[in-house]
Design a protein around this motif. Structure first.
Motif, PDB file in Angstrom:
ATOM      1  N   ILE A 171       0.848  -1.196   0.000  1.00 12.81           N
ATOM      2  CA  ILE A 171       0.000   0.000   0.000  1.00 12.81           C
ATOM      3  C   ILE A 171       0.883   1.246   0.000  1.00 12.81           C
ATOM      4  CG2 ILE A 171      -1.702   1.321   1.334  1.00 12.81           C
ATOM      5  CD1 ILE A 171      -2.724  -1.386   2.364  1.00 12.81           C
ATOM      6  N   LEU A 172       1.964   1.192   0.802  1.00 11.39           N
ATOM      7  CA  LEU A 172       2.879   2.330   0.889  1.00 11.39           C
ATOM      8  C   LEU A 172       3.499   2.651  -0.469  1.00 11.39           C
ATOM      9  CD1 LEU A 172       5.047   3.988   2.916  1.00 11.39           C
ATOM     10  CD2 LEU A 172       6.471   2.289   1.823  1.00 11.39           C
ATOM     11  N   ALA A 173       3.940   1.594  -1.195  1.00 10.54           N
ATOM     12  CA  ALA A 173       4.584   1.821  -2.487  1.00 10.54           C
ATOM     13  C   ALA A 173       3.624   2.534  -3.431  1.00 10.54           C
ATOM     14  CB  ALA A 173       5.028   0.488  -3.073  1.00 10.54           C
ATOM     15  N   ILE A 174       2.366   2.069  -3.462  1.00  9.92           N
ATOM     16  CA  ILE A 174       1.386   2.686  -4.361  1.00  9.92           C
ATOM     17  C   ILE A 174       1.129   4.130  -3.934  1.00  9.92           C
ATOM     18  CG2 ILE A 174      -1.009   2.560  -5.168  1.00  9.92           C
ATOM     19  CD1 ILE A 174      -0.791  -0.492  -4.694  1.00  9.92           C
ATOM     20  N   MET A 175       0.969   4.324  -2.607  1.00 10.78           N
ATOM     21  CA  MET A 175       0.667   5.678  -2.121  1.00 10.78           C
ATOM     22  C   MET A 175       1.823   6.643  -2.395  1.00 10.78           C
ATOM     23  SD  MET A 175      -1.339   5.111   1.412  1.00 10.78           S
ATOM     24  CE  MET A 175      -0.742   6.617   2.093  1.00 10.78           C
ATOM     25  N   ALA A 176       3.064   6.158  -2.176  1.00  6.50           N
ATOM     26  CA  ALA A 176       4.236   7.025  -2.376  1.00  6.50           C
ATOM     27  C   ALA A 176       4.345   7.438  -3.843  1.00  6.50           C
ATOM     28  CB  ALA A 176       5.504   6.305  -1.942  1.00  6.50           C
TER      29      ALA A 176
END
Ligand code: ATP
Ligand code: MG
Length: 429
Positions: free
Chosen positions: A156-161
């Motif tokens: 989720i973090l990778a997509i959000m970043a």
């Protein structure tokens, strides 16, 4: 990648989010996920223990009902004892909690093992009251583990970043790109359009400051033109008067002195002419078709080199070009004149060839050359090498400044290669 605004922003955002995430996972794991998992494992171990104990205490005829009840309502399965168990190492700490809980309550070592055919199903053998009972449960009974939580959060973090960097960078780069285009236009001597003074405060302020600077530059350029035009115009009248006065001097005047004065006045007129050219630019010029060979021959005639000066022309004599003729004439005139003045009377070569839609022209002399440290400075107005100052070549130091101005204005390209053996200047049109 890290050179672009997008690369840098994503790197900063991702690493900040990653650090935050690791801290969150560590805290949540230690204070919430592990204790809850431990409770879960202990509850399941107690249920298994109790079920095994109840089973052995029941009369044999009711045991099958109990087994059915267990699998239906408690998702605990009865093993026949013939299940093949796999070699294993437990990654989830929950199994260790269960094993130690059961071992403690039963007083003997208990091992939980996955089924060879169904790695999801785990079996545990309970020895109680002289009987051995095999009970099974599914992996999902023991709840989520820390590694899978971290994996979900990381994805989720990778997509959000990536998304947030994209949005952020888009917002930032658009005005910066506009600014860079406008700055390049000023560099080419044009007046750029007014930038929108909107958006985040810092960008709006930058746009405002840029617009002001751009207007100031335009004003300065206009003032310079008016001022120099005025001075040049006003100087011409006294210069003409001086020329006339020089001609009317009595014959008894020292001829050498008179010649020097005439030369000085001629030189002043030349400087004024070049200055006016530098300030005027070539704004309104039209494109015409010319023959390169004819243009160069005309220029050589205008320069009037010494009779014994060798100038070789290398190129297709039928080569035609549609271009800003006055500008090209001016550029070539200055470059060829320099080759003649500073070429040490050695042969000069002027070559041209058409490449795709462009024309490449090269002027090569065999003079003393231009030392490396002066090579970009000679394009500044009035910059002359010490050797040229000493020589009575009478230049003003404006020739290459005018060339540079025209090249920039017309988006042509110029390249200079020079060493002790001479200089080659290439122009790409
Ligand atoms: P002007 O061209 O205005 O009459 P100039 O020739 O001195 O005067 P530029 O053409 O701008 O001025 O050249 C600047 C200086 O660069 C020259 O004075 C000379 O020292 C050096 N230079 C230019 N071309 C060459 C060359 N081909 N070989 C050696 N030095 C050169
Ligand atoms: Mg010159």
């Amino acid at each position: 990648m890290t050179k672009t605004l997008f690369g840098r922003t994503s790197l900063i955002i991702t690493s900040t989010m990653l650090a935050f995430l690791i801290a969150t996972i560590a805290i949540a794991g230690y204070f919430i996920i592990l204790p809850v998992g431990k409770r879960n494992a202990e509850d399941l171990a107690s249920l298994i223990h109790l079920s095994a104990k109840t089973y052995v205490e029941l009369p044999p005829e009711t045991r099958q009902d109990f087994i059915n009840e267990l699998s239906k309502n408690h998702q605990l399965f009865w093993g026949s004892g013939s299940e093949q168990l796999a070699a294993h190492t437990h990654l989830k700490p929950h199994f260790h909690y269960m094993e130690s809980n059961l071992s403690n309550s039963l007083g003997s070592t208990v091992d939980i093992a996955p089924d060879v055919n169904n790695p999801n199903r785990h079996w545990v053998d309970i020895n109680i009251a002289g009987e051995s009972v095999r009970l099974g449960f599914d992996r999902n009974r023991i709840g989520v583990s820390l590694p899978s939580v971290a994996l979900y959060l990381l994805s989720i973090l990778a997509i959000m970043a990536t998304l947030s960097s994209l949005i952020l960078v888009r917002k930032l780069t658009k005005p910066i790109q506009q600014l860079s285009e406008a700055a390049s236009m000023i560099g080419l001597g044009n007046a750029p359009e007014i930038l929108p003074e909107e958006g985040p405060k810092e960008l709006a302020q930058t746009a405002k400051a840029f617009n002001k600077m751009s207007a100031d530059v335009q004003n300065l350029l206009e003032n310079r033109t008016v001022l120099l035009g005025g001075i040049s115009h006003d100087l011409r009248t006294p210069l003409t008067r001086m020329t006339m006065a020089l001609e009317m001097l009595p014959n008894s005047t020292d001829t050498e002195l008179k010649r020097e004065l005439v030369e000085a006045v001629d030189n002043m007129e030349l400087i004024i002419q070049e200055y006016m050219q530098l300030t005027k630019g070539f704004e309104d010029e039209d494109i015409e078709c010319i023959s390169i060979n004819t243009l160069i021959t005309t220029i050589i005639k205008e320069i009037k080199p010494d009779k014994d000066q060798v100038i070789n022309l290398v190129g297709d004599t039928t080569c035609q070009l549609e271009t800003y003729v006055v500008a090209l004439h001016r550029v070539l005139f200055n470059l060829i004149k320099n080759a003649v003045s500073y070429g040490n009377k050695n042969p000069i070569s002027i070559s041209w060839k058409q490449q795709g839609g462009a024309l490449q022209l090269a002027i090569t002399d065999q003079g003393y050359g231009i030392p490396k440290q002066h090579q970009d400075k000679i394009f500044r107005p009035f910059y002359r090498l010490e050797s040229s100052r000493n020589r009575a070549s009478g230049g003003t130091g404006l020739g290459l400044a005018i060339v540079d101005q025209i090249i920039t204005r017309r988006a042509w390209k110029i390249n200079l290669v020079s060493n002790d053996n001479g200089t080659t200047i290439t122009v790409l049109i």
